[in-house]
Structures are given as structure tokens and as C-alpha cells.
Design a protein around this motif. Sequence first.
Motif, PDB file in Angstrom:
ATOM      1  N   CYS A   1     -42.006   7.825 -30.738  1.00 37.11           N
ATOM      2  CA  CYS A   1     -41.623   9.227 -30.551  1.00 37.11           C
ATOM      3  C   CYS A   1     -42.790  10.161 -30.855  1.00 37.11           C
ATOM      4  O   CYS A   1     -42.827  11.294 -30.377  1.00 37.11           O
ATOM      5  CB  CYS A   1     -40.414   9.565 -31.424  1.00 37.11           C
ATOM      6  SG  CYS A   1     -38.917   8.717 -30.860  1.00 37.11           S
TER       7      CYS A   1
ATOM      8  N   CYS B   1     -36.238   7.408 -37.894  1.00 41.25           N
ATOM      9  CA  CYS B   1     -36.902   8.386 -37.033  1.00 41.25           C
ATOM     10  C   CYS B   1     -35.916   9.499 -36.687  1.00 41.25           C
ATOM     11  O   CYS B   1     -34.814   9.212 -36.205  1.00 41.25           O
ATOM     12  CB  CYS B   1     -37.402   7.698 -35.762  1.00 41.25           C
ATOM     13  SG  CYS B   1     -38.029   8.843 -34.521  1.00 41.25           S
TER      14      CYS B   1
ATOM     15  N   CYS C   1     -41.003   7.829 -35.533  1.00 41.38           N
ATOM     16  CA  CYS C   1     -41.588   6.526 -35.269  1.00 41.38           C
ATOM     17  C   CYS C   1     -42.822   6.735 -34.373  1.00 41.38           C
ATOM     18  O   CYS C   1     -43.001   7.817 -33.801  1.00 41.38           O
ATOM     19  CB  CYS C   1     -40.585   5.604 -34.596  1.00 41.38           C
ATOM     20  SG  CYS C   1     -40.221   6.053 -32.894  1.00 41.38           S
TER      21      CYS C   1
ATOM     22  N   CYS D   1     -35.321   9.362 -32.464  1.00 41.45           N
ATOM     23  CA  CYS D   1     -34.586   8.292 -31.769  1.00 41.45           C
ATOM     24  C   CYS D   1     -33.552   7.607 -32.647  1.00 41.45           C
ATOM     25  O   CYS D   1     -32.725   6.849 -32.162  1.00 41.45           O
ATOM     26  CB  CYS D   1     -35.553   7.259 -31.198  1.00 41.45           C
ATOM     27  SG  CYS D   1     -36.391   6.277 -32.460  1.00 41.45           S
TER      28      CYS D   1
END
Length: 192
Positions: A182, A158, A179, A161
Motif C-alpha cells: 500500500c 495496515c 504495508c 488494506c
Amino acid sequence: MKTLSEYLDLAAQTHGHLCAGQVLGVRLAMLGLRELGIDDPIEERKRIVTYVEIDRCVTDAVALVANCRLGKRALKFRDWGKVAATFVDLKTGRAVRIAAKESSKQAAREKFPELEKEVGQQKAYAALSDDILFDKQWVKVIVPPEDLPGFKGPRVICVQCGEGINFKREVVVDGRTLCRACAGERYYQLLD
Ligand SMILES: [Zn+2]
Ligand SMILES: [Zn+2]
């Protein structure tokens, strides 16, 4: 397949207690496997994927009998709050959905009125016929490759993050690979 009473013993051990939900779940899964013609769910474990529609007592019993575990990717949870499960036979492509009838609880209560409620319900779920307890539907389930046990695929990161994402669960938003957390589906809030 084991007998009902053998499964109930096992279910009581794994689940921690014997309850009406265990009896109903064992019956539900035994019916599903019987319909698919799967006689030995241990031997044929690579053949079965089970979708459960509730996370309650009944779920543990279904997973036990169908020999499907979350950690093996053979148990799928669809949070619909319904006492139902679909058993998919990966070998033949056939699938059967078994749902507890809305009337089954009442039928169980009326079967042994002289017994204490929980005990009576357990005995009734063991004794009543499949027709009284369950509805059965033949269905088609498309299990995408990335949902199958044993799927091997690239793991992506991701961009927000930095956590790794398996099984193609990433989403692309405005050209950024994220992801699901997020991307806005977070079920938790960060505390500072
Ligand atoms: Zn229970
Ligand atoms: Zn993320």
C-alpha cells in the motif's frame, strides 16, 4: 560436514536433477562453512544465516549444504543476480562472502574439453580448487533483531488494506501505518 559426493546426491534429490549449478553451489557453501569453522550445519543450525544473491540452481545447493531455509528465516535473498552467498555465524559474529569468480566458468570449460559441455562442467566444478573457483571476503553483516530466526514482535495491521504485517515490515507514511504494497512497492496490480 558430509562429503562432496554425499552432498551432490542430496542436492540432486532436492533440486530434481544434478547440474553444474548444484556442484558449484555445494562447493561454494562447503567453503563458506569451512572458513567459519562450522563442521556440522545440521547440529549447528541455529548458528547460521545465509544471504544468497541469486535465485538459480546454485541457490538450492547453497541452502541445502548450509541447512538454511526461507521458512526458517535463515535464508535471505538479495536479488543481485550474482553467484555469491554470505554465511553469517551468529555465535561468533563472523561472516564470509564467497563469490564465484568470473573466470570460473571458462576454467571449468577448459578442464575437460573432451567431455560434453554440461558433464565436463560438473566434473570440473567438482575437481577445480577453491582458489580457481571462488573469491572470498571476510565481511561484517548486521542482522537486525527482526531479521533473526525466532524473532517475536508485535503484528500490526495496515490501515489501508487491513492485512497483518509481521517483523516490523510496516512503513509509516504521513502518520499512517501501511504495508509495503500500500506504500507503493506493490509488485502486482489489482484487476477489477
Ligand atoms: Zn539445476
Ligand atoms: Zn496494505
